[in-house]
Write a protein that holds these residues in place. Structure first.
Motif, mmCIF file in Angstrom:
data_model
loop_
_atom_site.group_PDB
_atom_site.id
_atom_site.type_symbol
_atom_site.label_atom_id
_atom_site.label_comp_id
_atom_site.label_asym_id
_atom_site.label_seq_id
_atom_site.Cartn_x
_atom_site.Cartn_y
_atom_site.Cartn_z
ATOM 1 N N ALA A 129 -3.557 7.558 92.538
ATOM 2 C CA ALA A 129 -2.892 8.745 91.987
ATOM 3 C C ALA A 129 -1.720 8.341 91.103
ATOM 4 O O ALA A 129 -1.482 8.953 90.051
ATOM 5 C CB ALA A 129 -2.421 9.653 93.126
ATOM 6 N N TRP A 130 -0.970 7.320 91.511
ATOM 7 C CA TRP A 130 0.119 6.819 90.667
ATOM 8 C C TRP A 130 -0.405 6.336 89.324
ATOM 9 O O TRP A 130 0.183 6.609 88.276
ATOM 10 C CB TRP A 130 0.843 5.675 91.379
ATOM 11 C CG TRP A 130 1.688 6.112 92.531
ATOM 12 C CD1 TRP A 130 2.036 7.395 92.858
ATOM 13 C CD2 TRP A 130 2.304 5.272 93.512
ATOM 14 N NE1 TRP A 130 2.828 7.403 93.984
ATOM 15 C CE2 TRP A 130 3.015 6.119 94.404
ATOM 16 C CE3 TRP A 130 2.329 3.898 93.721
ATOM 17 C CZ2 TRP A 130 3.737 5.620 95.483
ATOM 18 C CZ3 TRP A 130 3.048 3.399 94.800
ATOM 19 C CH2 TRP A 130 3.745 4.247 95.672
ATOM 20 N N SER A 131 -1.505 5.602 89.345
ATOM 21 C CA SER A 131 -2.053 5.042 88.112
ATOM 22 C C SER A 131 -2.566 6.133 87.181
ATOM 23 O O SER A 131 -2.340 6.094 85.966
ATOM 24 C CB SER A 131 -3.180 4.058 88.448
ATOM 25 O OG SER A 131 -3.764 3.531 87.284
ATOM 26 N N GLN A 132 -3.250 7.142 87.726
ATOM 27 C CA GLN A 132 -3.817 8.211 86.906
ATOM 28 C C GLN A 132 -2.772 9.218 86.448
ATOM 29 O O GLN A 132 -3.008 9.970 85.499
ATOM 30 C CB GLN A 132 -4.912 8.936 87.686
ATOM 31 C CG GLN A 132 -6.139 8.092 87.967
ATOM 32 C CD GLN A 132 -7.186 8.850 88.757
ATOM 33 O OE1 GLN A 132 -6.918 9.940 89.285
ATOM 34 N NE2 GLN A 132 -8.381 8.296 88.846
ATOM 35 N N GLY A 133 -1.620 9.249 87.123
ATOM 36 C CA GLY A 133 -0.585 10.204 86.764
ATOM 37 C C GLY A 133 -0.694 11.529 87.483
ATOM 38 O O GLY A 133 -0.004 12.490 87.113
ATOM 39 N N THR A 134 -1.521 11.616 88.538
ATOM 40 C CA THR A 134 -1.617 12.867 89.286
ATOM 41 C C THR A 134 -0.487 13.016 90.299
ATOM 42 O O THR A 134 -0.288 14.101 90.849
ATOM 43 C CB THR A 134 -2.967 12.969 90.013
ATOM 44 O OG1 THR A 134 -3.124 11.845 90.892
ATOM 45 C CG2 THR A 134 -4.114 12.973 89.010
ATOM 46 N N HIS A 135 0.241 11.926 90.563
ATOM 47 C CA HIS A 135 1.448 11.972 91.397
ATOM 48 C C HIS A 135 2.369 10.856 90.916
ATOM 49 O O HIS A 135 1.897 9.761 90.596
ATOM 50 C CB HIS A 135 1.109 11.782 92.878
ATOM 51 C CG HIS A 135 2.247 12.154 93.794
ATOM 52 N ND1 HIS A 135 2.456 13.441 94.238
ATOM 53 C CD2 HIS A 135 3.256 11.413 94.322
ATOM 54 C CE1 HIS A 135 3.527 13.480 95.011
ATOM 55 N NE2 HIS A 135 4.037 12.263 95.073
ATOM 56 N N PRO A 136 3.682 11.104 90.837
ATOM 57 C CA PRO A 136 4.582 10.084 90.280
ATOM 58 C C PRO A 136 4.972 9.034 91.311
ATOM 59 O O PRO A 136 5.284 9.356 92.457
ATOM 60 C CB PRO A 136 5.798 10.907 89.843
ATOM 61 C CG PRO A 136 5.832 12.054 90.806
ATOM 62 C CD PRO A 136 4.397 12.364 91.143
ATOM 63 N N SER A 137 4.981 7.776 90.889
ATOM 64 C CA SER A 137 5.474 6.717 91.767
ATOM 65 C C SER A 137 6.992 6.638 91.703
ATOM 66 O O SER A 137 7.656 6.375 92.706
ATOM 67 C CB SER A 137 4.863 5.373 91.369
ATOM 68 O OG SER A 137 5.260 5.010 90.058
ATOM 69 N N SER A 138 7.539 6.852 90.520
ATOM 70 C CA SER A 138 8.983 6.901 90.317
ATOM 71 C C SER A 138 9.250 7.987 89.287
ATOM 72 O O SER A 138 8.504 8.115 88.314
ATOM 73 C CB SER A 138 9.522 5.556 89.816
ATOM 74 O OG SER A 138 9.250 4.521 90.739
ATOM 75 N N TYR A 139 10.302 8.760 89.496
ATOM 76 C CA TYR A 139 10.548 9.875 88.586
ATOM 77 C C TYR A 139 12.033 10.196 88.541
ATOM 78 O O TYR A 139 12.814 9.769 89.397
ATOM 79 C CB TYR A 139 9.739 11.108 88.993
ATOM 80 C CG TYR A 139 10.031 11.660 90.376
ATOM 81 C CD1 TYR A 139 10.861 12.762 90.551
ATOM 82 C CD2 TYR A 139 9.447 11.102 91.509
ATOM 83 C CE1 TYR A 139 11.116 13.283 91.809
ATOM 84 C CE2 TYR A 139 9.690 11.612 92.774
ATOM 85 C CZ TYR A 139 10.528 12.703 92.921
ATOM 86 O OH TYR A 139 10.780 13.215 94.173
ATOM 87 N N SER A 140 12.414 10.936 87.505
ATOM 88 C CA SER A 140 13.797 11.383 87.369
ATOM 89 C C SER A 140 13.849 12.900 87.487
ATOM 90 O O SER A 140 12.855 13.597 87.236
ATOM 91 C CB SER A 140 14.390 10.935 86.029
ATOM 92 O OG SER A 140 13.728 11.568 84.950
ATOM 93 N N ILE A 141 15.016 13.394 87.876
ATOM 94 C CA ILE A 141 15.248 14.830 88.021
ATOM 95 C C ILE A 141 16.488 15.200 87.220
ATOM 96 O O ILE A 141 17.508 14.508 87.287
ATOM 97 C CB ILE A 141 15.460 15.229 89.494
ATOM 98 C CG1 ILE A 141 14.239 14.872 90.343
ATOM 99 C CG2 ILE A 141 15.752 16.722 89.617
ATOM 100 C CD1 ILE A 141 14.434 15.149 91.831
ATOM 101 N N SER A 142 16.395 16.269 86.456
ATOM 102 C CA SER A 142 17.563 16.846 85.783
ATOM 103 C C SER A 142 17.777 18.245 86.339
ATOM 104 O O SER A 142 16.864 19.081 86.294
ATOM 105 C CB SER A 142 17.352 16.914 84.263
ATOM 106 O OG SER A 142 17.240 15.628 83.707
#
Length: 741
Positions: free
Chosen positions: A539-552
């Motif tokens: 899922a991380w590789s395909q982009g269906t769930h983020p492995s690392s992400y930012s929040i604003s």
């Protein structure tokens, strides 16, 4: 011969006693051995812990030097020698995060951000929370940046995004059409490439590095071009790397103060200085046209925080730009506008009349209405700053206010103020029969509703994220009935220009809540809670769930509801784990994000080395996160293991004035890291007298565990002074193989 055999009872008793004594001694020795075995195993466990801890310390030191001082391509090697344990990568339990606030007297806290479900909790009690925006950081070699190209786009210009230390070698770009690979491109840093996208449908790019992509149709148009490293607080910048096509390209730079601009074209550098007339309602602008005979990468830098508009059409009737407010949002109460001849479209999405003013003029806009005015005002020399008593959106068109517009621009989300959301509304002011709206999914799945004189529904999915609608004059609503946010573009005429975002970028969710407690909001990706490690990594590789992400976090700052109040960065970073046993199993020594940790003895979380950071002089804080990303060739094992660590790139996540900095860690070590980082807090008299009172702590600067009970986060305390905050990320590709010889 007659013999008298007599039994010597004493001898028999002595023999039996000897046997019993021997058996007793053996039993006692056996019992002693059994009772001593755990002690022996504990001693063995202590030896394993101490031996691997010292090796992990060396690994931490080498990694720290490489991540902070190395350049892309630099590498280091280290051998780890287990005793009886096993070395392996743990990809799901190595998480940590940082957060910062950009306004004084504000706090921002989070819960559940390192889970694998599709929701998080945030807490910001000081003001209204309008929305949150998420960006997938695509951290690691197995997680490419994915760009979906709409079918109406005819041509794209591509260049690698420039960071502090960009990749040394060429980046690899895979060009796919309908899940079929049609081309591979090796693109060097500082180069650009042009692709035509009319031959096939459903184009999708996969890149090992973040890209700048200009998408155009027809003769091009105009767009806001984002800086290489935008400010986290207002999205302004000081440097741009633009992939320009051949022909005339016009750049227009706007700033609030005097500016020095450096322009680099084909290896030749020129400098330009523009000054303001000290009028607070007039900004500074600079316009320059670049004539190229072939596609090239053009670099610009400025001395003041600025915004840049790019025009690629050489006629005066093509180009449409959605303007950013001074807060960085696409909806706001203050805009610095271009000093370019054309028209300004102002849309009031509110239920009350909005009054807009600028130097020497003003206008009122009825509720839910649009006005078009010639721009710029003839009496103004510079970039006019407009103010509104209500939140509005603004568009600049490269034509007069009578003729139809010809261009492509984004329709801001009414509920978030940014490019994506669940409620988009606009009004067509002129049409030549070629007006269309293009919707794109900014999540995993969504059901949208379009309403004008009629109503229509459409499903958008991860594999089918686009939908196009033909429109006519009047008011138009595009809203999400169920699911995740969407992004809406409007095209008028047969030409247009847009800078594409990658598929995991700027996914925004409306909140519109003021609360003193925790607020639950959705994470616009698919949940992978309860899935296996292999499914999570897929899922991380395909982009269906983020492995690392930012929040604003977008909220109210007293002037607008769409100010970026706070930012945070959440990382699922693989940790290197040495698993061993003593009298119990499940013990470990681990290297995780710069820290060396262990749960020996008795599963007691212990910090052997704190993650590295820098502080001072004064209220300064800087940290570089060493993100170890195992390659697909890495193995696990109990033999002597060789680690080949190479710095892939280093990027700046934040460099600005912050007012609160926090750090959190994945359990079970989070609470211990927070406490051990504040070990010198024991010498504070204020903390001894007023425990838990950060507002009364005046004799200490450094990490303080959050006063909440059982928290795994810490606050960087500076006695209320603003913090010069710098956060960097070093991506380190590591290959672990069994050592030979």
């Amino acid at each position: 011969m007659k013999q008298n055999l007599t039994r010597n009872e004493e001898s028999v008793s002595a023999a039996i006693a000897t046997v019993l004594l021997f058996g007793g001694v053996v039993s006692i020795i056996g019992l002693m051995l059994v009772s001593m075995l755990p002690i022996i195993e504990e001693l063995e466990g202590s030896i394993e812990r101490d031996d691997m801890s010292s090796q992990m310390m060396i690994l931490a030191q080498q990694t720290e030097i490489l991540s902070e001082h190395g350049m892309p391509g630099d590498s280091t090697e280290i051998d780890l020698i287990p005793i009886d344990g096993t070395l392996s990568w743990d990809t799901t339990r190595g998480g940590m995060w940082y957060s910062s606030t950009w306004n004084s007297d504000t706090t921002f806290r989070m819960k559940g951000v390192l889970d694998f479900d599709d929701s998080i909790q945030i807490k910001h009690p000081e003001s209204k929370s309008t929305s949150v925006c998420f960006d997938d950081l695509r951290l690691g070699p197995t997680k490419p940046f994915i760009y979906s190209i709409p079918d109406y786009i005819e041509e794209i210009m591509i260049s690698p995004n420039q960071g502090i230390a960009s990749p040394l070698g060429p980046i690899e770009i895979k060009v796919n059409s309908a899940e079929r690979l049609i081309e591979k491109i090796d693109l060097n840093i500082g180069s650009t490439v042009k692709l035509t996208t009319t031959e096939f449908q459903y184009y999708k790019l996969e890149s090992t590095h973040e890209l700048n992509i200009l998408a155009s149709l027809g003769s091009g148009g105009g767009t806001i071009f984002m800086p290489d490293n935008p400010s986290q607080s207002d999205l302004t910048g000081r440097s741009w790397s633009i992939p320009m096509n051949q022909g005339n390209n016009t750049v227009h730079i706007m700033s609030e103060t005097s500016n020095q601009i450096e322009l680099m074209v084909d290896g030749e550098e020129t400098r330009h200085i523009v000054t303001n007339d000290e009028d607070p309602r007039i900004g500074v602008s600079w316009t320059h046209t670049i004539d190229l005979n072939s596609p090239k990468l053009v670099s610009l830098s400025t001395s003041a925080p600025s915004r840049l508009i790019l025009l690629t059409s050489d006629n005066n009737m093509t180009g449409s730009v959605t303007l950013q407010s001074t807060s960085g949002a696409l909806i706001g109460s203050e805009f610095i506008t271009p000093q370019l001849t054309g028209s300004l479209e102002l849309f009031n999405p509110n239920e009350e009349i909005a009054t807009i003013t600028w130097k020497g003029g003003g206008i009122s806009i009825q509720a839910d209405s649009t006005v078009i005015i010639p721009w710029p005002p003839q009496t103004v020399n510079g970039a006019p700053i407009i103010d509104s008593d209500k939140e509005i959106s603004a568009y600049w068109h490269n034509n007069d206010s009578i003729n139809p517009s010809n261009g492509l621009n984004i329709i801001p989300a009414k509920d978030t103020g940014f490019s994506s959301g669940k409620s988009h509304r606009y009004e067509i002011f002129s049409s030549n029969g070629l007006e269309s709206i293009h919707t794109q999914l900014a999540g995993y799945s969504s059901v949208l509703n379009y309403s004008n004189t009629n109503s229509a529904y459409q499903n958008l999915t991860f594999n089918n994220p686009f939908h196009e609608l033909q429109t006519s004059q009047g008011s138009h609503n595009v809203s999400v009935e169920d699911g995740h946010p969407i992004r809406v573009h409007r095209s008028t005429g047969d030409s247009g220009l847009s800078q594409l975002m990658h598929d995991g970028e700027q996914r925004c969710v409306g909140i519109n809540t003021t609360a003193s407690g925790w607020i639950t909001t959705e994470l616009p990706w698919n949940s992978v809670s309860g899935r296996s490690e292999g499914q999570i990594m897929n899922a991380w590789s395909q982009g269906t769930h983020p492995s690392s992400y930012s929040i604003s976090l977008i909220g109210n700052n007293g002037k607008t509801d769409h100010q970026i109040i706070a930012s945070s960065w959440i990382f699922h970073i693989s940790r290197l784990t040495y698993s061993f046993s003593s009298s119990i199993t499940g013990l470990e020594v681990a290297y995780s994000n710069g820290a060396v940790l262990t749960n020996h003895p008795e599963f007691l979380p212990t910090v052997l080395k704190q993650p590295n950071d820098r502080s001072g002089p004064g209220p300064r804080f800087a940290a570089t996160i060493p993100a170890l990303n195992p390659t697909a060739d890495s193995v696990s094992g109990a033999g002597v293991m060789n680690l080949d660590i190479e710095l892939a790139y280093r990027e700046s996540l934040a460099s600005d004035i912050a007012y609160e900095v926090r750090r959190g860690w994945y359990s079970p070590y989070g609470e211990e890291i927070a406490n051990s980082a504040a070990s010198s807090l024991d010498s504070s008299i204020d903390w001894t007298i007023y425990p838990g009172r950060l507002d009364l702590l005046t004799d200490y600067v450094g990490w303080v565990p959050d006063p909440s009970i059982g928290t795994s986060e810490a606050v960087w305390h500076t006695n209320g002074d603003p913090i010069q905050f710098s956060l960097q990320l070093s991506s380190l590709d590591v290959t672990m193989t069994e050592a030979v010889g």
